[in-house]
Design a protein around this motif. Sequence first.
Motif, PDB file in Angstrom:
ATOM      1  N   ALA A 341       0.809  -1.225   0.000  1.00  0.00           N
ATOM      2  CA  ALA A 341       0.000   0.000   0.000  1.00  0.00           C
ATOM      3  C   ALA A 341       0.842   1.275   0.000  1.00  0.00           C
ATOM      4  O   ALA A 341       0.550   2.224  -0.736  1.00  0.00           O
ATOM      5  CB  ALA A 341      -0.950   0.001   1.195  1.00  0.00           C
ATOM      6  N   ALA A 342       1.894   1.306   0.804  1.00  0.00           N
ATOM      7  CA  ALA A 342       2.702   2.524   0.917  1.00  0.00           C
ATOM      8  C   ALA A 342       3.482   2.826  -0.359  1.00  0.00           C
ATOM      9  O   ALA A 342       3.954   3.951  -0.547  1.00  0.00           O
ATOM     10  CB  ALA A 342       3.669   2.398   2.091  1.00  0.00           C
ATOM     11  N   HIS A 343       3.609   1.839  -1.226  1.00  0.00           N
ATOM     12  CA  HIS A 343       4.434   1.999  -2.437  1.00  0.00           C
ATOM     13  C   HIS A 343       3.589   2.076  -3.706  1.00  0.00           C
ATOM     14  O   HIS A 343       4.134   2.256  -4.800  1.00  0.00           O
ATOM     15  CB  HIS A 343       5.416   0.827  -2.550  1.00  0.00           C
ATOM     16  CG  HIS A 343       6.239   0.601  -1.323  1.00  0.00           C
ATOM     17  ND1 HIS A 343       7.310   1.394  -0.990  1.00  0.00           N
ATOM     18  CD2 HIS A 343       6.115  -0.323  -0.324  1.00  0.00           C
ATOM     19  CE1 HIS A 343       7.840   0.970   0.148  1.00  0.00           C
ATOM     20  NE2 HIS A 343       7.133  -0.060   0.573  1.00  0.00           N
ATOM     21  N   ARG A 344       2.276   1.930  -3.570  1.00  0.00           N
ATOM     22  CA  ARG A 344       1.414   1.846  -4.744  1.00  0.00           C
ATOM     23  C   ARG A 344       1.507   3.095  -5.622  1.00  0.00           C
ATOM     24  O   ARG A 344       1.569   3.018  -6.854  1.00  0.00           O
ATOM     25  CB  ARG A 344      -0.035   1.613  -4.322  1.00  0.00           C
ATOM     26  CG  ARG A 344      -0.969   1.428  -5.521  1.00  0.00           C
ATOM     27  CD  ARG A 344      -2.404   1.197  -5.077  1.00  0.00           C
ATOM     28  NE  ARG A 344      -2.562  -0.100  -4.460  1.00  0.00           N
ATOM     29  CZ  ARG A 344      -2.912  -0.293  -3.193  1.00  0.00           C
ATOM     30  NH1 ARG A 344      -3.122   0.754  -2.403  1.00  0.00           N
ATOM     31  NH2 ARG A 344      -3.056  -1.495  -2.715  1.00  0.00           N
ATOM     32  N   GLY A 345       1.523   4.277  -5.003  1.00  0.00           N
ATOM     33  CA  GLY A 345       1.600   5.504  -5.784  1.00  0.00           C
ATOM     34  C   GLY A 345       2.868   5.588  -6.614  1.00  0.00           C
ATOM     35  O   GLY A 345       2.835   5.949  -7.796  1.00  0.00           O
ATOM     36  N   ALA A 346       4.003   5.241  -5.999  1.00  0.00           N
ATOM     37  CA  ALA A 346       5.277   5.268  -6.723  1.00  0.00           C
ATOM     38  C   ALA A 346       5.285   4.246  -7.849  1.00  0.00           C
ATOM     39  O   ALA A 346       5.841   4.492  -8.934  1.00  0.00           O
ATOM     40  CB  ALA A 346       6.431   5.018  -5.759  1.00  0.00           C
ATOM     41  N   MET A 347       4.678   3.087  -7.603  1.00  0.00           N
ATOM     42  CA  MET A 347       4.618   2.056  -8.641  1.00  0.00           C
ATOM     43  C   MET A 347       3.809   2.545  -9.842  1.00  0.00           C
ATOM     44  O   MET A 347       4.213   2.378 -10.999  1.00  0.00           O
ATOM     45  CB  MET A 347       3.986   0.786  -8.074  1.00  0.00           C
ATOM     46  CG  MET A 347       4.834   0.067  -7.047  1.00  0.00           C
ATOM     47  SD  MET A 347       3.924  -1.359  -6.368  1.00  0.00           S
ATOM     48  CE  MET A 347       5.194  -2.078  -5.305  1.00  0.00           C
ATOM     49  N   ARG A 348       2.655   3.153  -9.573  1.00  0.00           N
ATOM     50  CA  ARG A 348       1.818   3.649 -10.663  1.00  0.00           C
ATOM     51  C   ARG A 348       2.546   4.727 -11.465  1.00  0.00           C
ATOM     52  O   ARG A 348       2.482   4.746 -12.702  1.00  0.00           O
ATOM     53  CB  ARG A 348       0.505   4.191 -10.115  1.00  0.00           C
ATOM     54  CG  ARG A 348      -0.415   3.135  -9.527  1.00  0.00           C
ATOM     55  CD  ARG A 348      -1.666   3.760  -8.963  1.00  0.00           C
ATOM     56  NE  ARG A 348      -2.429   4.425 -10.004  1.00  0.00           N
ATOM     57  CZ  ARG A 348      -3.078   5.580  -9.829  1.00  0.00           C
ATOM     58  NH1 ARG A 348      -3.040   6.220  -8.672  1.00  0.00           N
ATOM     59  NH2 ARG A 348      -3.759   6.114 -10.843  1.00  0.00           N
ATOM     60  N   GLU A 349       3.229   5.619 -10.782  1.00  0.00           N
ATOM     61  CA  GLU A 349       3.966   6.672 -11.484  1.00  0.00           C
ATOM     62  C   GLU A 349       5.074   6.085 -12.344  1.00  0.00           C
ATOM     63  O   GLU A 349       5.289   6.526 -13.483  1.00  0.00           O
ATOM     64  CB  GLU A 349       4.544   7.656 -10.466  1.00  0.00           C
ATOM     65  CG  GLU A 349       3.492   8.529  -9.785  1.00  0.00           C
ATOM     66  CD  GLU A 349       4.099   9.458  -8.755  1.00  0.00           C
ATOM     67  OE1 GLU A 349       5.332   9.407  -8.566  1.00  0.00           O
ATOM     68  OE2 GLU A 349       3.345  10.231  -8.127  1.00  0.00           O
ATOM     69  N   ALA A 350       5.780   5.090 -11.812  1.00  0.00           N
ATOM     70  CA  ALA A 350       6.857   4.464 -12.582  1.00  0.00           C
ATOM     71  C   ALA A 350       6.319   3.787 -13.828  1.00  0.00           C
ATOM     72  O   ALA A 350       6.874   3.920 -14.935  1.00  0.00           O
ATOM     73  CB  ALA A 350       7.603   3.451 -11.705  1.00  0.00           C
ATOM     74  N   MET A 351       5.213   3.062 -13.674  1.00  0.00           N
ATOM     75  CA  MET A 351       4.642   2.359 -14.822  1.00  0.00           C
ATOM     76  C   MET A 351       4.063   3.322 -15.847  1.00  0.00           C
ATOM     77  O   MET A 351       4.196   3.108 -17.062  1.00  0.00           O
ATOM     78  CB  MET A 351       3.585   1.369 -14.340  1.00  0.00           C
ATOM     79  CG  MET A 351       4.159   0.190 -13.571  1.00  0.00           C
ATOM     80  SD  MET A 351       2.901  -0.755 -12.664  1.00  0.00           S
ATOM     81  CE  MET A 351       1.736  -1.140 -13.943  1.00  0.00           C
ATOM     82  N   ALA A 352       3.420   4.394 -15.386  1.00  0.00           N
ATOM     83  CA  ALA A 352       2.886   5.394 -16.320  1.00  0.00           C
ATOM     84  C   ALA A 352       4.008   5.997 -17.153  1.00  0.00           C
ATOM     85  O   ALA A 352       3.846   6.234 -18.363  1.00  0.00           O
ATOM     86  CB  ALA A 352       2.137   6.474 -15.549  1.00  0.00           C
ATOM     87  N   ASP A 353       5.145   6.249 -16.524  1.00  0.00           N
ATOM     88  CA  ASP A 353       6.292   6.798 -17.247  1.00  0.00           C
ATOM     89  C   ASP A 353       6.813   5.802 -18.279  1.00  0.00           C
ATOM     90  O   ASP A 353       7.129   6.169 -19.416  1.00  0.00           O
ATOM     91  CB  ASP A 353       7.392   7.168 -16.260  1.00  0.00           C
ATOM     92  CG  ASP A 353       8.629   7.693 -16.964  1.00  0.00           C
ATOM     93  OD1 ASP A 353       8.566   8.795 -17.539  1.00  0.00           O
ATOM     94  OD2 ASP A 353       9.668   6.997 -16.947  1.00  0.00           O
ATOM     95  N   MET A 354       6.925   4.538 -17.901  1.00  0.00           N
ATOM     96  CA  MET A 354       7.414   3.517 -18.840  1.00  0.00           C
ATOM     97  C   MET A 354       6.507   3.384 -20.050  1.00  0.00           C
ATOM     98  O   MET A 354       6.972   3.184 -21.175  1.00  0.00           O
ATOM     99  CB  MET A 354       7.490   2.157 -18.138  1.00  0.00           C
ATOM    100  CG  MET A 354       8.478   2.049 -17.013  1.00  0.00           C
ATOM    101  SD  MET A 354       8.249   0.457 -16.165  1.00  0.00           S
ATOM    102  CE  MET A 354       8.837   0.869 -14.519  1.00  0.00           C
ATOM    103  N   LEU A 355       5.201   3.485 -19.808  1.00  0.00           N
ATOM    104  CA  LEU A 355       4.226   3.256 -20.874  1.00  0.00           C
ATOM    105  C   LEU A 355       3.894   4.519 -21.659  1.00  0.00           C
ATOM    106  O   LEU A 355       3.295   4.442 -22.738  1.00  0.00           O
ATOM    107  CB  LEU A 355       2.938   2.679 -20.281  1.00  0.00           C
ATOM    108  CG  LEU A 355       3.079   1.323 -19.583  1.00  0.00           C
ATOM    109  CD1 LEU A 355       1.775   0.956 -18.889  1.00  0.00           C
ATOM    110  CD2 LEU A 355       3.478   0.237 -20.575  1.00  0.00           C
ATOM    111  N   GLY A 356       4.232   5.696 -21.110  1.00  0.00           N
ATOM    112  CA  GLY A 356       3.914   6.945 -21.773  1.00  0.00           C
ATOM    113  C   GLY A 356       2.424   7.233 -21.775  1.00  0.00           C
ATOM    114  O   GLY A 356       1.886   7.778 -22.741  1.00  0.00           O
ATOM    115  N   ILE A 357       1.727   6.867 -20.677  1.00  0.00           N
ATOM    116  CA  ILE A 357       0.291   7.115 -20.587  1.00  0.00           C
ATOM    117  C   ILE A 357      -0.018   7.851 -19.289  1.00  0.00           C
ATOM    118  O   ILE A 357       0.828   7.967 -18.399  1.00  0.00           O
ATOM    119  CB  ILE A 357      -0.527   5.808 -20.668  1.00  0.00           C
ATOM    120  CG1 ILE A 357      -0.171   4.861 -19.508  1.00  0.00           C
ATOM    121  CG2 ILE A 357      -0.305   5.124 -22.001  1.00  0.00           C
ATOM    122  CD1 ILE A 357      -0.991   3.581 -19.503  1.00  0.00           C
ATOM    123  N   ALA A 358      -1.245   8.335 -19.167  1.00  0.00           N
ATOM    124  CA  ALA A 358      -1.642   9.092 -17.988  1.00  0.00           C
ATOM    125  C   ALA A 358      -1.726   8.198 -16.755  1.00  0.00           C
ATOM    126  O   ALA A 358      -1.996   6.994 -16.854  1.00  0.00           O
ATOM    127  CB  ALA A 358      -2.997   9.765 -18.228  1.00  0.00           C
TER     128      ALA A 358
END
Length: 396
Positions: A341-358
């Motif tokens: 839970a504490a890392h979910r936000g960072a994970m989403r941001e990292a994946m959004a950057d990799m994929l180039g999506i919002a």
Amino acid sequence: MPKIAAVIVAAGRGTRAGSPSLRPKQYREIGGEPVLSHTLRAILRVPSIGSVVVVTHPEDAALFEDCSGRHDRQRLERVDGGASRQESVRLGLLALRKAEPDIVIIHDAARPFVDTALIERVVAAVDPRSGALPALAVADTLKKTAQGVVTGTVDRTSLYAAQTPQGFPFAAILEAHEQAAAAGRADFTDDVAVAEWAGLPVRIVEGSAANTKLTTAADLIAAKERHLEGNAQVDPRTGNGYDVHRLVPGDHVWLCGVKIAHDQTLDGHSDADVGLHALTDALLATCGAGDIGDHFPPSDPQWKGASSDIFVRHAAAVVRQKGGRIANADVTLICEAPKIAAHRGAMREAMADMLGIALDRVSVKATTNETIGFIGRREGIAAIATASVVYPGDPS
């Protein structure tokens, strides 16, 4: 096989498409994306095309970055255009010299509905001594006038309406443009006219009625209604991925691109990020491109300890090369520890950057296995991923 490259001409101001306060027409949106983005997708959809040079107005670099970020940047290069379309094409051709293509197609950014079959017809018709022009036979009766009065009827038997992309042997059309510039000729309206002037033969191939050029504000409105918001075919696909890695003694794990301190580590040839490995497979599944092992074999020593974001970025590029637009990515992590839970936000941001999506198109969830099985015994961590990708419904 001949090396094929493309020049996309996108440096115009498009003043006939509306108020100067609006963006140039190639950056106006239809179907939620800029016109140029649709054009790039159409060209990059053709796997035989290697280097693609996009010629833009110097003031439009930021607008181009927004468009190109949706596509495979490895094949794209932007260069500044000139004062005329003819000069912009010449500058685009000069930028391609280092790629040494055998064939080049030259396409207007304002023709976003070109299809793969038309592009391939043009390329197939080019040979070392002649170019190719997609065109449609003129169907309307044509009249000559003087001061608003009809003075005659034009024989339309041999008349054609020219389209792009126009294809040429690269060295020959570059030389023709250089000769025209040296001669002070800047009045040619398309590249076939330059070729004619230089003595380079050009043959006609079948054009497409759908390959319209967006010139006026009315054209843009019609494009929205007719092509992308009304009758356009789309091909939504969903891919799934699953991965599991064994836990061994250590001090951290990598999950969904985030390093988390832990009393164990995941064992694998790369950084063993199960979330990103599952996501890579899900993306590749949407276009039948195999799995992560096909693209990054564990037997290859260059991937030992590699960061798994490399795999996701590669899979996203493969999807975009096929014309896909990533709509959503969802990863579920299955583990007893660490807590996610504490890392979910960072994970989403990292994946959004990799994929180039919002960010709102990326989801990460976690669940335990209720102490059941190998996951419950903390022997490993598993991940399930789902990717949704929208591909164009290109009948070709």
